[in-house]
Design an enzyme around this catalytic site. Structure first.
Site, PDB file in Angstrom:
ATOM      1  N   ARG A  46       0.835  -1.194   0.000  1.00 20.01           N
ATOM      2  CA  ARG A  46       0.000   0.000   0.000  1.00 20.01           C
ATOM      3  C   ARG A  46       0.871   1.245   0.000  1.00 20.01           C
ATOM      4  O   ARG A  46       0.563   2.241  -0.646  1.00 20.01           O
ATOM      5  CB  ARG A  46      -0.948  -0.002   1.213  1.00 20.01           C
ATOM      6  CG  ARG A  46      -1.698   1.323   1.384  1.00 20.01           C
ATOM      7  CD  ARG A  46      -2.819   1.256   2.396  1.00 20.01           C
ATOM      8  NE  ARG A  46      -2.508   0.526   3.601  1.00 20.01           N
ATOM      9  CZ  ARG A  46      -1.767   0.979   4.625  1.00 20.01           C
ATOM     10  NH1 ARG A  46      -1.232   2.188   4.575  1.00 20.01           N
ATOM     11  NH2 ARG A  46      -1.575   0.224   5.690  1.00 20.01           N
ATOM     12  N   TYR A  98     -16.976  16.725 -15.264  1.00 24.97           N
ATOM     13  CA  TYR A  98     -17.428  15.333 -15.239  1.00 24.97           C
ATOM     14  C   TYR A  98     -18.376  15.094 -14.059  1.00 24.97           C
ATOM     15  O   TYR A  98     -18.128  15.568 -12.949  1.00 24.97           O
ATOM     16  CB  TYR A  98     -16.209  14.407 -15.152  1.00 24.97           C
ATOM     17  CG  TYR A  98     -16.536  12.977 -14.838  1.00 24.97           C
ATOM     18  CD1 TYR A  98     -17.425  12.243 -15.623  1.00 24.97           C
ATOM     19  CD2 TYR A  98     -15.955  12.342 -13.746  1.00 24.97           C
ATOM     20  CE1 TYR A  98     -17.732  10.931 -15.320  1.00 24.97           C
ATOM     21  CE2 TYR A  98     -16.248  11.026 -13.444  1.00 24.97           C
ATOM     22  CZ  TYR A  98     -17.144  10.327 -14.238  1.00 24.97           C
ATOM     23  OH  TYR A  98     -17.448   9.017 -13.932  1.00 24.97           O
ATOM     24  N   ASP A 170      -7.857  18.440 -14.742  1.00 19.94           N
ATOM     25  CA  ASP A 170      -8.152  17.087 -15.207  1.00 19.94           C
ATOM     26  C   ASP A 170      -7.752  17.037 -16.679  1.00 19.94           C
ATOM     27  O   ASP A 170      -8.403  17.648 -17.530  1.00 19.94           O
ATOM     28  CB  ASP A 170      -9.647  16.785 -15.037  1.00 19.94           C
ATOM     29  CG  ASP A 170     -10.003  15.355 -15.424  1.00 19.94           C
ATOM     30  OD1 ASP A 170      -9.319  14.790 -16.297  1.00 19.94           O
ATOM     31  OD2 ASP A 170     -10.981  14.808 -14.876  1.00 19.94           O
ATOM     32  N   LYS A 195      -8.920   5.769 -19.325  1.00 14.98           N
ATOM     33  CA  LYS A 195      -9.263   6.250 -20.651  1.00 14.98           C
ATOM     34  C   LYS A 195      -8.065   6.152 -21.597  1.00 14.98           C
ATOM     35  O   LYS A 195      -7.604   5.061 -21.897  1.00 14.98           O
ATOM     36  CB  LYS A 195      -9.807   7.673 -20.549  1.00 14.98           C
ATOM     37  CG  LYS A 195     -10.864   7.886 -19.446  1.00 14.98           C
ATOM     38  CD  LYS A 195     -12.053   6.961 -19.527  1.00 14.98           C
ATOM     39  CE  LYS A 195     -13.219   7.369 -18.637  1.00 14.98           C
ATOM     40  NZ  LYS A 195     -12.977   7.330 -17.195  1.00 14.98           N
TER      41      LYS A 195
END
Length: 383
Positions: A46, A98, A170, A195
């Site tokens: 982690r 978004y 973004d 994406k």
């Protein structure tokens, strides 16, 4: 090194120990420590993992930032960035951001006293007028999703710097191949790497790149504390996808420009949103800050034509969520990506029910045009 080479050789290039040209998948949760108080740079996956570290260094190189961070999704990346702020802070956001970004601010961070203000960030006067004592960051999409508004990242960054606040961009639609917000003055860059960076619709992932040691230390603390990290396997898959980003984006750009012109001349179409048109309000700014127009087109289908019939008659283009894969995708923003935004806000900015968003893939352009043409012809409502 030019970006086409950096995509393949950036970050950590290969494995020094074995000579493998690909970074290995270090599929481990923990690491043997040679003796008490001593480790080999890793303690728990982690906190740090060699495969994820290679991906993080790669995206940092591509965005020309100070450090990069891999997350389990684009929204995990956005959530980590928003966790930098505290009760009483306000975030200015683009007016057709978004839907997931709006939702997490409106339904999650609002509970912690972090407020937001919706602004047309393409209007610099509106941005300046939105500044009050509580504002701590401006969150930009450029182009915006789905209406393709263009914000002057450099000018907004200058406004933010004068106020001592952060600029967050973004950059999912453009990718670092086409646009580098940190070079334009941004402090933090976010990608839904699901994406274009991944590019094959096979990995859900997110990345963040920051421009300073201070932000890197703070974001790493949040990443480690909250734990929304990218897995070793997905880190490997993302590195693999990034290697072909240049040739994919070139083809996305090429196909999209042709289809945008085709749509503009169709009788069924009322309006096309595409920043590559010379009469687009943000055309000159887009040319100044990016080296292409991307692979996304949105358009409004005229009254007398049924957008549902359009979707139902597509054969090559897939009707589904997401974007940025090698395959073309069609989306209905009002009921899919932006359904979480109240209808009155959607309609005010132009996300109407008959708005369609296309993510243009790398298929043969003639096949794509024929598919769209047939779907449009079949979308006419019955008399």
């Amino acid at each position: 090194m030019k970006i086409e080479s950096l995509l393949i050789h950036g970050g950590i290039d290969g494995d020094e120990k074995t000579g493998a040209v690909n970074i290995p998948i270090y599929q481990t949760s923990t690491y043997k420590q040679p003796k008490f108080g001593v480790n080999k740079g890793y303690e728990y996956s982690r906190t740090g993992n060699p495969t994820r570290e290679a991906l993080e260094k790669l995206v940092s190189d591509l965005e020309e930032g100070y450090a990069g961070f891999g997350f389990a999704s684009g929204m995990a990346a956005t959530t980590a960035v928003l966790s930098l702020f505290k009760c009483g802070d306000k975030i200015v956001i683009s007016n057709n951001v978004y839907g997931g970004t709006f939702r997490v601010l409106d339904k999650v961070f609002n509970h912690f006293g972090i407020e937001y203000k919706i602004v047309d960030t393409s209007n610099l006067e509106e941005v300046k007028n939105s500044m009050d004592e509580a504002v701590r960051a401006i969150f930009i999409e450029s182009p915006t999703n789905p209406l393709m508004d263009i914000t002057d990242i450099e000018e907004v960054s200058n406004i933010a710097k004068a106020k001592g606040i952060y600029t967050i961009v973004d950059n999912t639609f453009m990718t670092p191949y086409l646009q580098k917000p940190i070079k334009l003055g941004a402090d933090i860059v976010i990608h839904s790497a699901t994406k274009y960076l991944g590019g094959h619709s096979d990995t859900v992932s997110g990345v963040v790149v920051v421009n300073s040691e201070d932000l890197a230390e703070r974001l790493h603390f949040i990443q480690n504390s909250t734990g929304g990290v990218l897995s070793p396997f997905d880190s490997f898959m993302l590195i693999k996808g990034i290697k072909t980003l240049a040739i994919r984006m070139d083809r996305h750009n090429e196909n999209t420009k042709v289809i945008a012109e085709f749509l503009r001349n169709r009788k069924e179409i009322e309006k096309v949103y595409y920043p590559g048109f010379e009469d687009h309000p943000g055309y000159e700014i887009q040319n100044k800050q990016a080296k292409g127009y991307g692979g996304i087109i949105s358009f409004v289908i005229k009254k007398g034509y049924d957008y549902k019939k359009f979707f139902n008659n597509l054969e090559i283009i897939t009707f589904g969520e997401s974007l940025g894969g090698v395959e073309s995708l069609a989306c209905h923003p009002a009921s899919m990506t932006h359904a979480s935004i109240p209808s009155e806000i959607r309609e005010k900015v132009g996300i109407v029910d008959n708005l369609i968003r296309l993510s243009i893939g790398i298929e043969n352009i003639e096949d794509l045009i024929e598919d769209i043409k047939n779907a449009l012809e079949e979308s006419k409502e019955n008399d």
